[in-house]
Design an enzyme around this catalytic site. Structure first.
Site, short mmCIF file in Angstrom:
data_model
loop_
_atom_site.label_atom_id
_atom_site.label_comp_id
_atom_site.label_asym_id
_atom_site.label_seq_id
_atom_site.Cartn_x
_atom_site.Cartn_y
_atom_site.Cartn_z
N VAL A 1 -12.37 -6.33 -0.85
CA VAL A 1 -11.98 -4.97 -0.48
C VAL A 1 -11.47 -5.00 0.95
O VAL A 1 -12.10 -5.62 1.82
CB VAL A 1 -13.20 -4.01 -0.61
N GLY A 2 -10.35 -4.37 1.20
CA GLY A 2 -9.76 -4.37 2.53
C GLY A 2 -10.06 -3.09 3.29
O GLY A 2 -11.12 -2.49 3.14
N ASP A 3 -9.10 -2.68 4.09
CA ASP A 3 -9.27 -1.51 4.97
C ASP A 3 -9.03 -0.18 4.24
O ASP A 3 -9.58 0.86 4.62
CB ASP A 3 -8.28 -1.59 6.14
N THR B 1 -1.35 0.50 6.80
CA THR B 1 -0.95 -0.53 5.83
C THR B 1 -0.76 -1.85 6.55
O THR B 1 -0.28 -1.88 7.68
CB THR B 1 0.35 -0.14 5.09
N GLY B 2 -1.14 -2.93 5.90
CA GLY B 2 -0.99 -4.26 6.50
C GLY B 2 -2.19 -5.12 6.15
O GLY B 2 -2.87 -4.84 5.16
N THR C 1 0.87 -1.17 0.00
CA THR C 1 0.00 0.00 0.00
C THR C 1 0.91 1.22 0.00
O THR C 1 2.07 1.12 0.40
CB THR C 1 -0.88 -0.01 1.27
N1 ASP Z 1 -4.06 -2.94 3.73
C1 ASP Z 1 -4.01 -3.47 2.39
C2 ASP Z 1 -5.18 -4.39 2.18
O1 ASP Z 1 -5.50 -5.17 3.06
C3 ASP Z 1 -2.74 -4.20 2.08
C4 ASP Z 1 -1.46 -3.58 2.58
O2 ASP Z 1 -1.45 -2.51 3.21
O3 ASP Z 1 -0.38 -4.16 2.36
O4 ASP Z 1 -5.76 -4.34 1.11
#
Ligand code: ASP
Length: 294
Positions: free
Chosen positions: A193-195, A214-215, A164
């Protein structure tokens, strides 16, 4: 006017120890310097975070924009969000294919609609209507090979499994803003869809603090996300640093890891992570430029 300004960038949680990051470090250093100059010249926090994230998206160096990872159908679907803390206005797009710089579409949602989030084909049509750059040919546009299996890709480079980009800024007028953009998780199920595009989870700014996460997105959602950090400061009296650490502890309790960048209205900065590294950079009127990977 306080004249105090700060810019903080991240290029995603998770670092592959076998990979060379010199190009990423040089890119982050150049970009944070440009943002510092523009903020010193009076640029708004909102314009700055949009600019910084669009530059990271188009660089192809991170898992966002051109560097996004394809889903299990071999299609690149992106998520992005932006928020102006001064006006309490946000915009975002999710599960959106073919938008070259998704953060530009998120900004257009903020500027031109009463909504916060547009998804899928609706987001794509909206971007077209606003004359934003579209991806003409995915096979040549994206840096990571489109159309190969996630397992093959993981063998190529474990460090690209997810990523991200994000930016938070305090401008010299006291405005705070945050922007975050991602290609999500490599090989994710189509439509996942994530956060990142969820205002209050992956991205948040108000009059007190701006946050970009991010994560593992699902863990950030269970943990309460960026707005939980803001609430810990507002209702719990926690410092910026304590609130950031507490959010990441909750992410870990919810089977995830990652990191975040945040700046408060006093110009305090925190950049914690519990993943293996997080690409990040900071600069400001009272902060010397720093770029770190581990
Ligand atoms: N947070 C992002 C998601 O879950 C991925 C990331 O930050 O690496 O889509």
């Amino acid at each position: 006017m306080s004249h105090n300004y700060v810019i903080v960038l991240h290029g995603g949680a998770g670092v592959n120890p076998d990979r060379e990051y010199a190009q990423v470090e040089a890119h982050l250093a150049g970009l944070v310097d440009r943002c510092d100059d523009m903020l010193a010249g009076g640029a708004s926090a909102l314009d700055m975070v949009e600019f910084a994230v669009s530059q990271m998206e188009s660089s192809g160096l991170y898992v966002a924009g051109r560097g996004s990872a394809p889903n299990d159908q071999g299609v690149v679907e992106c998520d992005a969000a932006i928020m102006d803390g001064a006006r309490m206005k946000a915009g975002g797009v999710c599960a959106a294919a073919d938008i070259a710089e998704p953060i530009r579409a998120a900004r257009a949602v903020l500027d031109h609609t009463p909504y916060i989030l547009l998804a899928g084909d609706g987001a794509k049509a909206f971007a077209r209507e606003h004359n934003l750059e579209m991806v003409a040919d995915p096979a040549t546009h994206f840096v990571l090979p489109v159309g190969i299996e996630a397992e093959e890709m993981l063998q190529l480079d474990e460090g690209l499994a997810h990523g991200t980009v994000g930016a938070v800024a305090l401008d010299m007028h006291g405005g705070l803003a945050a922007a975050t953009s991602t290609g999500g998780l490599l090989g994710k199920r189509a439509g996942r869809v994530g956060d990142t595009p969820i205002t209050g989870i992956g991205n948040w700014a108000d009059s007190e603090v701006a946050v970009s996460c991010t994560g593992i997105g699902e863990a950030f959602i269970y943990a309460g996300g960026a707005r939980d950090l803001a609430a810990r400061m507002a209702y719990g009296g926690e410092s910026l640093e304590q609130a950031g650490d507490a959010l990441l502890a909750a992410v870990a309790r919810n089977r995830g890891d990652g990191g975040l960048i945040a700046v408060d209205r006093m110009g305090n900065v925190t950049m914690p992570f519990n993943s293996a590294g997080m690409k990040r950079a900071v600069s400001g009127s009272r902060i010397d430029r720093r770029v770190s990977i581990l």
